[in-house]
Design a protein around this motif. Structure first.
Motif: not given
Length: 365
Positions: A283-311
Motif C-alpha cells: 500500500t502507498g506505493m510511490t513513483i519510485d515503486d512504479l519505476k522499479r515495477e516498470r523496470r522489473n516487468e519490462l526488462a529486455g522488451e520494447w518498452a524503452d528503458r532508456h526513454r523512461d530514464l530520460v523522461r
C-alpha cells in the motif's frame, strides 16, 4: 506508432520532427515541428481516428491477427499522453483498455507470457508477428537470436547483444518470479535444443548474463525450422516479440494516477502485477515503486528503458554509474549524459543533406 518512436527519440521542447502528412509533396522538404508536443498532438489525432475505425481484436479473423485493432490504438494513446505528461488523458485511455473486457494478465505465471502458445493471449496488445521459416527465410523480429549468448555453445549462431547487468538482477525483490524468468546467470538450469543445460558463458560471449524471455523456441529438441530460423544470421522464431502488452497498460495507468494524486493512487494496478510475480501486495506505493515495477516487468522488451530514464530525469545519474557483470567486473563504464544534449539522438546527417539544410541538427550534436 513509428511516428511516436521518431518523435520520442529525436524531439524535445527545443524542436520536434517534421510532420509529413499523407498529401505532402515528397520533393519538398518539411521543416521540423516547433517542439515534440506538436508531434504528440498530431500522433494523438491519428490514433484517435484509428481507434474510431478499428475493430476489437476479438472481432478479427485469425488471418488478420497482428494488424491494428481498437485497444492497441487506445493503449498507444495512453502512452503518448504519458510522454506528453498529460496524466489525466494517459489514465483515461489506459482505463478504456482496462475496462474494455478485451484484456487481462496471463494468470499462470510470468514466464508463460513468453511462450509461443500465448502469442494471442489476453495479455496481447501489439507484437511483432514472427515466423521461423516463412518462405524459407523467416521474418519478424530477430531479437530472440540477437539476445541469445554469442555463438550459443557452438549449437546456434546467437549474437550476444542486449545484455542484462548485475544492477538489473539485483534490482528485483527477493521472491520475485520475474527475475529468473527474465535473466540467465551462471549455474541456472534451462532447456536448449532438447537438453537441459547449466548456463555458462560461451567462449565468444562478453557477459555472464543473458536475457531469458525469448528462449522458449530454443528449448525443443530439433527446433529448426518449426520453432527457430535455420539461419542464425536471421534469428527469428515462432514467438511474437511484444511491443505493448496489458501489463504495460496497467503500469501506464499507475504512473499517471500517482502523478495526479500521489502515493497509493496506483496500488490497484501495481498490485495486480506484483501478485502475478509472486510478490505480496503493498500500500502507498510511490513513483519510485512504479519505476522499479516498470523496470522489473519490462526488462529486455520494447518498452524503452532508456526513454523512461530520460523522461523521468534519471538518465544523468543512472549513466554516471558503471554497470557490472555477474562476477563484479565492469561491463559498461560510467558514461557522461548531458540532459541538455543527450535527451535526444543526433539527426542523421543524410536527413539534413537530403533536405537541403531545411532540417536542422539537434542542439549540441
Amino acid at each position: 506508432m513509428v511516428y511516436f518512436q521518431l518523435a520520442a527519440n529525436y524531439g524535445n521542447d527545443k524542436a520536434g520532427v517534421p510532420i509529413v502528412t499523407p498529401d505532402a509533396n515528397p520533393a519538398i522538404a518539411v521543416p521540423r515541428a516547433k517542439n515534440v508536443n506538436e508531434n504528440y498532438d498530431y500522433i494523438i489525432s491519428l490514433l484517435l481516428k484509428a481507434a474510431d475505425n478499428l475493430p476489437f481484436f476479438s472481432a478479427m479473423k485469425p488471418t488478420d491477427y497482428g494488424k491494428a485493432h481498437k485497444t492497441a490504438a487506445w493503449a498507444y494513446l495512453s502512452k503518448v499522453y504519458l510522454y506528453k505528461k498529460d496524466y489525466a488523458n494517459a489514465a483515461k485511455y489506459a482505463d478504456m483498455v482496462i475496462t474494455s473486457g478485451q484484456h487481462d494478465l496471463i494468470n499462470t505465471g510470468f514466464a508463460d507470457v513468453f511462450k509461443a502458445a500465448n502469442n494471442w493471449s489476453k495479455e496481447y496488445i501489439w507484437s511483432v508477428v514472427c515466423t521461423p521459416s516463412g518462405g524459407g527465410t523467416g521474418w519478424g523480429s530477430k531479437l530472440p537470436g540477437v539476445m541469445l549468448t554469442n555463438k550459443a555453445w557452438g549449437i546456434y549462431n546467437g549474437w550476444g547483444y542486449y545484455l542484462p547487468t548485475k544492477e538489473l538482477y539485483d534490482s528485483y525483490e527477493a521472491g520475485d518470479q520475474r527475475r529468473e524468468a527474465t535473466i540467465l546467470k551462471p549455474g541456472d538450469k534451462f532447456m536448449f535444443f532438447g537438453a537441459e543445460r547449466s548456463f555458462t558463458k560461451d567462449g565468444g560471449a562478453t557477459s555472464n548474463y543473458q536475457f531469458k524471455k525469448y528462449m522458449e523456441p530454443f528449448s525443443y529438441a530439433n527446433p529448426i525450422p518449426t520453432h527457430v530460423n535455420p539461419n542464425g544470421d536471421n534469428g527469428t522464431t515462432d514467438l511474437n516479440v511484444p511491443l505493448m502488452r496489458y501489463a504495460e497498460v496497467l503500469l501506464i495507468k499507475a504512473e499517471a494516477v500517482i502523478n495526479l494524486s500521489g502515493a497509493g493512487a496506483g496500488d490497484t494496478e501495481l498490485n495486480k502485477i506484483r501478485l502475478r510475480a509472486g510478490l505480496g501486495a503493498k500500500t502507498g506505493m510511490t513513483i519510485d515503486d512504479l519505476k522499479r515495477e516498470r523496470r522489473n516487468e519490462l526488462a529486455g522488451e520494447w518498452a524503452d528503458r532508456h526513454r523512461d530514464l530520460v523522461r523521468w530525469g534519471d538518465a544523468q545519474a543512472a549513466y554516471a554509474k558503471p554497470l557490472h557483470d555477474f562476477d563484479g567486473t565492469v561491463i559498461w563504464p560510467a558514461r557522461n549524459f548531458n540532459p541538455q544534449v543527450h535527451d535526444v539522438w543526433a539527426v542523421p546527417q543524410r536527413e539534413i543533406d537530403n533536405s537541403g539544410g531545411v532540417i536542422k541538427q539537434n542542439i549540441g550534436w
